[in-house]
Scaffold this motif. Structure first.
Motif, PDB file in Angstrom:
ATOM      1  N   GLU A  30       0.730  -0.845  -0.087  1.00 36.66           N
ATOM      2  CA  GLU A  30       0.398   0.339  -0.634  1.00 36.66           C
ATOM      3  C   GLU A  30       0.494   1.587   0.460  1.00 36.66           C
ATOM      4  O   GLU A  30       0.252   2.128  -0.424  1.00 36.66           O
ATOM      5  N   ASP A  31       1.421   1.311   0.598  1.00 36.04           N
ATOM      6  CA  ASP A  31       3.149   2.319   0.578  1.00 36.04           C
ATOM      7  C   ASP A  31       3.687   2.617  -0.692  1.00 36.04           C
ATOM      8  O   ASP A  31       3.408   3.793  -0.834  1.00 36.04           O
ATOM      9  N   LEU A  32       4.154   1.699  -1.549  1.00 34.46           N
ATOM     10  CA  LEU A  32       4.556   1.757  -2.829  1.00 34.46           C
ATOM     11  C   LEU A  32       2.976   2.038  -3.392  1.00 34.46           C
ATOM     12  O   LEU A  32       3.493   2.579  -4.292  1.00 34.46           O
ATOM     13  N   GLN A  33       2.174   2.080  -3.367  1.00 32.09           N
ATOM     14  CA  GLN A  33       1.012   1.935  -4.068  1.00 32.09           C
ATOM     15  C   GLN A  33       0.904   3.507  -4.396  1.00 32.09           C
ATOM     16  O   GLN A  33       0.731   4.319  -5.414  1.00 32.09           O
ATOM     17  N   THR A  34       0.871   3.804  -2.905  1.00 33.23           N
ATOM     18  CA  THR A  34       0.445   5.574  -2.734  1.00 33.23           C
ATOM     19  C   THR A  34       1.971   6.779  -3.771  1.00 33.23           C
ATOM     20  O   THR A  34       1.675   7.357  -4.957  1.00 33.23           O
ATOM     21  N   ALA A  55      -6.029   3.275 -12.118  1.00 34.81           N
ATOM     22  CA  ALA A  55      -6.646   2.130 -12.795  1.00 34.81           C
ATOM     23  C   ALA A  55      -5.781   1.344 -11.458  1.00 34.81           C
ATOM     24  O   ALA A  55      -5.274   2.674 -11.089  1.00 34.81           O
ATOM     25  N   HIS A  56      -5.974   0.447 -10.859  1.00 35.60           N
ATOM     26  CA  HIS A  56      -5.436  -0.010  -9.255  1.00 35.60           C
ATOM     27  C   HIS A  56      -4.275  -0.012  -9.378  1.00 35.60           C
ATOM     28  O   HIS A  56      -4.333  -1.121 -10.867  1.00 35.60           O
ATOM     29  N   ILE A  57      -2.991   0.287  -9.227  1.00 38.57           N
ATOM     30  CA  ILE A  57      -1.951   0.136  -8.912  1.00 38.57           C
ATOM     31  C   ILE A  57      -1.860  -1.411  -8.441  1.00 38.57           C
ATOM     32  O   ILE A  57      -1.540  -1.528  -7.215  1.00 38.57           O
ATOM     33  N   ASP A  58      -1.384  -2.703  -9.044  1.00 34.90           N
ATOM     34  CA  ASP A  58      -0.436  -3.677  -8.563  1.00 34.90           C
ATOM     35  C   ASP A  58       0.689  -4.459  -8.271  1.00 34.90           C
ATOM     36  O   ASP A  58       1.527  -3.466  -9.268  1.00 34.90           O
ATOM     37  N   VAL A  59       1.013  -4.334  -6.808  1.00 35.78           N
ATOM     38  CA  VAL A  59       2.318  -4.679  -6.564  1.00 35.78           C
ATOM     39  C   VAL A  59       2.714  -5.552  -5.328  1.00 35.78           C
ATOM     40  O   VAL A  59       1.486  -6.001  -5.178  1.00 35.78           O
ATOM     41  N   SER A  60       3.298  -6.391  -5.944  1.00 36.57           N
ATOM     42  CA  SER A  60       3.242  -7.647  -5.608  1.00 36.57           C
ATOM     43  C   SER A  60       4.897  -8.558  -5.533  1.00 36.57           C
ATOM     44  O   SER A  60       5.137  -7.549  -6.748  1.00 36.57           O
ATOM     45  N   PRO A  61       4.414  -9.519  -4.397  1.00 33.45           N
ATOM     46  CA  PRO A  61       6.390  -9.400  -5.249  1.00 33.45           C
ATOM     47  C   PRO A  61       6.411 -10.347  -6.044  1.00 33.45           C
ATOM     48  O   PRO A  61       5.593 -11.044  -7.445  1.00 33.45           O
ATOM     49  N   PRO A  62       7.560 -10.280  -7.172  1.00 28.70           N
ATOM     50  CA  PRO A  62       8.108 -10.685  -7.773  1.00 28.70           C
ATOM     51  C   PRO A  62       8.970 -12.530  -8.243  1.00 28.70           C
ATOM     52  O   PRO A  62       8.553 -13.406  -6.937  1.00 28.70           O
ATOM     53  N   THR A  63       8.899 -12.869  -9.319  1.00 32.11           N
ATOM     54  CA  THR A  63       8.297 -14.627  -9.261  1.00 32.11           C
ATOM     55  C   THR A  63       9.661 -14.999  -8.940  1.00 32.11           C
ATOM     56  O   THR A  63       9.941 -16.064  -8.172  1.00 32.11           O
ATOM     57  N   ARG A  64      10.511 -14.298  -8.634  1.00 36.09           N
ATOM     58  CA  ARG A  64      12.007 -14.316  -8.197  1.00 36.09           C
ATOM     59  C   ARG A  64      12.898 -13.593  -7.219  1.00 36.09           C
ATOM     60  O   ARG A  64      12.400 -12.729  -7.218  1.00 36.09           O
ATOM     61  N   SER A  65      12.867 -13.893  -6.354  1.00 36.42           N
ATOM     62  CA  SER A  65      13.986 -13.223  -5.212  1.00 36.42           C
ATOM     63  C   SER A  65      14.507 -12.933  -5.612  1.00 36.42           C
ATOM     64  O   SER A  65      15.012 -11.253  -4.743  1.00 36.42           O
ATOM     65  N   GLU A  66      15.465 -12.918  -6.953  1.00 37.45           N
ATOM     66  CA  GLU A  66      17.000 -12.186  -6.782  1.00 37.45           C
ATOM     67  C   GLU A  66      16.650 -10.680  -7.943  1.00 37.45           C
ATOM     68  O   GLU A  66      17.292 -10.122  -7.767  1.00 37.45           O
TER      69      GLU A  66
END
Length: 276
Positions: free
Chosen positions: A4-8, A28-39
């Protein structure tokens, strides 16, 4: 720093872009999620892909977003990943503070009231007690949703393992008073902390879509992450080792995991046993 902080922060960065870079009226809604690979970092967003005024300007917009994000003290780096994607890496302290704030506010759910309300919805479900079964979830405003019993058991196992290690740490006399967010840099610590921060937004998405899968997936990721953390990161030192700030920090993070897993199980209508 939460999604949520990143969306802001991303919304503000879009607002400061030069004329013609962002599509007119983009809301539009700003999607923020963990990436597919940690690196690839801690969080990923396709917002430049969706918000650019034209396809050929997606990379330019992504570069602008990266520049703006790098000015934030919580952000260690921000990189373009493909046309229109941005990957964000947080500082160790920013990564851990979400869990630390939740855990330090109170030993149980009451602490969320002091944590910017980001965990309030998660912690709102009542204790199912003995009157509810795991087939009667509280998620999605009381609407039924099937939850695989194996998935529930995996979450309960992770919760019980975390509680077991917390009891062990307490018997060893470990206090969280000396905990320091910046000390948690091990990859398994990082994975667990990001998983904690991802749960509230996954609950919001499940509620918005009317389906349990996003929330359950986030909880299962946290359950797996805490079990790997416990296997590889010592919360309690051996008898010939001194208790240090890292042990205090890990214990405080573990407390946050226990709070979140217990609340998640309640949302699913299941109990959160401390022993299995």
């Amino acid at each position: 720093m939460t999604p949520e902080d990143l969306q802001t922060a991303l919304a503000r960065a879009l607002a400061t872009s030069e004329a013609g870079l962002v599509a007119p009226g983009f809301a539009a809604h700003i999607d923020v999620s963990p990436p597919t690979r940690s690196e690839l970092g801690d969080w990923s967003t396709p917002v430049a892909l969706r918000a650019a005024a034209a396809p050929e300007r997606r990379t330019e917009l992504a570069a602008h977003l990266c520049t703006e994000l790098r000015t934030l003290p919580e952000v260690a780096d921000a990189d373009i990943a493909g046309p229109g994607f941005v990957n964000v890496t947080l500082t160790p302290a920013a990564r851990a503070l979400v869990a630390f704030d939740l855990a330090a506010a109170a030993p149980g759910a009451g602490g969320a009231e002091q944590d910017g309300n980001r965990f309030r919805a998660l912690l709102a479900a009542p204790d199912p007690g003995t009157a509810h079964s795991s087939a009667e979830p509280h998620l999605l405003d009381g609407r039924n949703a099937h939850v695989d019993p194996a998935a529930l058991y995996a979450l309960q196992r992770g919760h019980a393992a975390a509680c077991r290690e917390q009891r062990r740490a307490h018997r060893a006399g470990i206090s969280t008073d000396a905990a320091a967010a910046s000390t948690l840099e091990h990859p398994d610590e990082t994975r667990m902390l990001i998983a904690v921060a991802a749960v509230p937004s996954s609950l919001e998405r499940s509620s918005r879509l009317g389906e349990v899968d996003p929330f359950l997936t986030a909880l299962l990721e946290l359950g797996e992450a805490v079990e790997e953390f416990l296997d590889r990161c010592a919360v309690t030192p051996t008898v010939d080792e001194d208790i240090t700030v890292i042990h205090s920090s890990r214990l405080l993070a573990l407390r946050a995991v226990i709070i979140v897993l217990a609340a998640g199980l309640r949302q699913l209508g299941a109990s959160a046993p401390e022993r299995i």
